[in-house]
Design an enzyme around this catalytic site. Structure first.
Site, PDB file in Angstrom:
ATOM      1  NE  ARG A  49       8.901  32.606  38.026  1.00 31.71           N
ATOM      2  CZ  ARG A  49       7.842  31.814  37.937  1.00 31.71           C
ATOM      3  NH1 ARG A  49       7.563  31.236  36.774  1.00 31.71           N
ATOM      4  NH2 ARG A  49       7.062  31.605  38.985  1.00 31.71           N
TER       5      ARG A  49
ATOM      6  CG  HIS B 123       4.753  33.546  32.086  1.00 37.61           C
ATOM      7  ND1 HIS B 123       5.503  34.174  33.057  1.00 37.61           N
ATOM      8  CD2 HIS B 123       4.624  32.250  32.495  1.00 37.61           C
ATOM      9  CE1 HIS B 123       5.800  33.300  34.024  1.00 37.61           C
ATOM     10  NE2 HIS B 123       5.271  32.130  33.693  1.00 37.61           N
TER      11      HIS B 123
ATOM     12  CD  GLU C 206       7.180  36.948  32.203  1.00 38.59           C
ATOM     13  OE1 GLU C 206       6.110  36.818  32.837  1.00 38.59           O
ATOM     14  OE2 GLU C 206       7.899  35.990  31.917  1.00 38.59           O
TER      15      GLU C 206
END
Length: 313
Positions: free
Chosen positions: A233, A280, A262
């Site tokens: 993360r 991601h 993000e």
């Protein structure tokens, strides 16, 4: 009104499995609603199930809107964006999708590591821009016999370790406690691990317990030849310090699949040539996303049939 059970869908998931969910249940798309609070109010008297994904999660305030809620089924392994403590204290089960994404996420970690060390994106640009015609590309570092420190030796961290061993690497790890039966050296502090290692891979869960666990001191300890890889993360690393150290050359390179805030990625990070960026997508293959979606469906079906949940958190 349909006699199908209601499901509040907080966020998108893999589209073929979302269509299957919507064909089976009476689904309500929170993320597309013009008035989510009104949508929740309309479901308050009957909706027992919500689905979400690891990035979106579900807060305590959102759960409070559904007083009959009994299950939050997460499309993803990370549940740090779900208020699990609130859920548990109010009899709400939480499920996730572990195991099925382990290998693809570990593959992504190795892809980012190799790309950062061997400068694969830079080599691609070198050829496309015609610079090879004027001479060879500068030589790169090697992956061989690196000391790889893994922050979080769980399912994914262990899979990353297995892959690194194939490159004749030494493995060390850090985590909240030493793993029984694991021969790799253990470090109780991430900074100590980074001093030992020349590659640091973040593979730990997100959340408050790991917030900024990869600190400025840890990144500086890797040094100008060091490489940092993050498939965990964005919250686990001090992103501002990472950008500063990459810019100054005090940290050699990075391969990043996750970021703070993000999909907003700082322009300073985008401008750096010693960073490999990815949006991601660690688990984003068709087989893995299919399996993840199926686990969401299986957990919802198990709850409605009053069977044990398949993957409770």
């Amino acid at each position: 009104m349909s006699d199908k059970p209601d499901v509040l869908v907080m966020a998108p998931m893999y589209e073929p499995k979302l269509r299957e969910l919507e064909a089976t249940y009476r689904c309500h798309r929170w993320w597309e609603s013009d008035d989510p609070a009104a949508l929740a109010a309309s479901l308050a008297g009957r909706c027992e199930i919500a689905t979400t994904n690891g990035g979106r999660g579900m807060s305590a305030d959102e759960m409070k809107l559904l007083p009959r809620l009994k299950l939050v089924a997460c499309f993803g392994v990370g549940v740090d964006a779900i208020d699990v403590a609130y859920a548990r204290s109010h009899g709400i089960a939480v499920t996730n999708t572990p195991d099925v994404l382990t290998e693809d996420v570990a593959d992504m970690a190795l892809a980012l590591l190799l790309a950062a060390v061997r400068r694969i994106p830079q080599g691609d640009r070198f050829v496309r821009e015609g610079r090879w015609l004027q001479g060879g590309m500068p030589v790169t570092r090697s992956m061989q016999r690196r000391r790889v420190g893994i922050v979080g030796l769980g399912r994914i961290g262990s899979a990353i370790a297995r892959r690194c061993l194939a490159f004749n690497c030494e493995i060390g790890y850090a985590g909240p406690r030493q793993k029984p039966g694991v021969a790799f050296p253990y470090f109780s502090e991430v900074t100590a691990l980074a001093h030992w290692a020349d590659v640091l891979v973040a593979a730990c869960p997100g959340g408050a317990a790991t917030y900024r666990v990869v600190s400025r001191d840890a990144l500086r300890a890797l040094g100008p030849e060091g490489v940092f890889v993050n498939i965990s993360r964005g919250s686990v690393v001090d992103q501002a310090a990472m950008i500063e150290l990459l810019s100054s050359g005090e940290l050699g390179a990075a391969g990043l699949d996750v970021f703070d805030n993000e999909p907003q990625v700082p322009a300073e990070l985008i401008a750096l040539d010693n960073v490999v960026l990815h949006p991601h997508q660690g688990s984003a293959t068709h087989p893995t996303r299919t399996a993840m979606g199926q686990l969401v469906l299986d957990n919802v079906a198990a709850y409605l049939a009053r069977r044990p949940l398949v993957t409770p958190v």
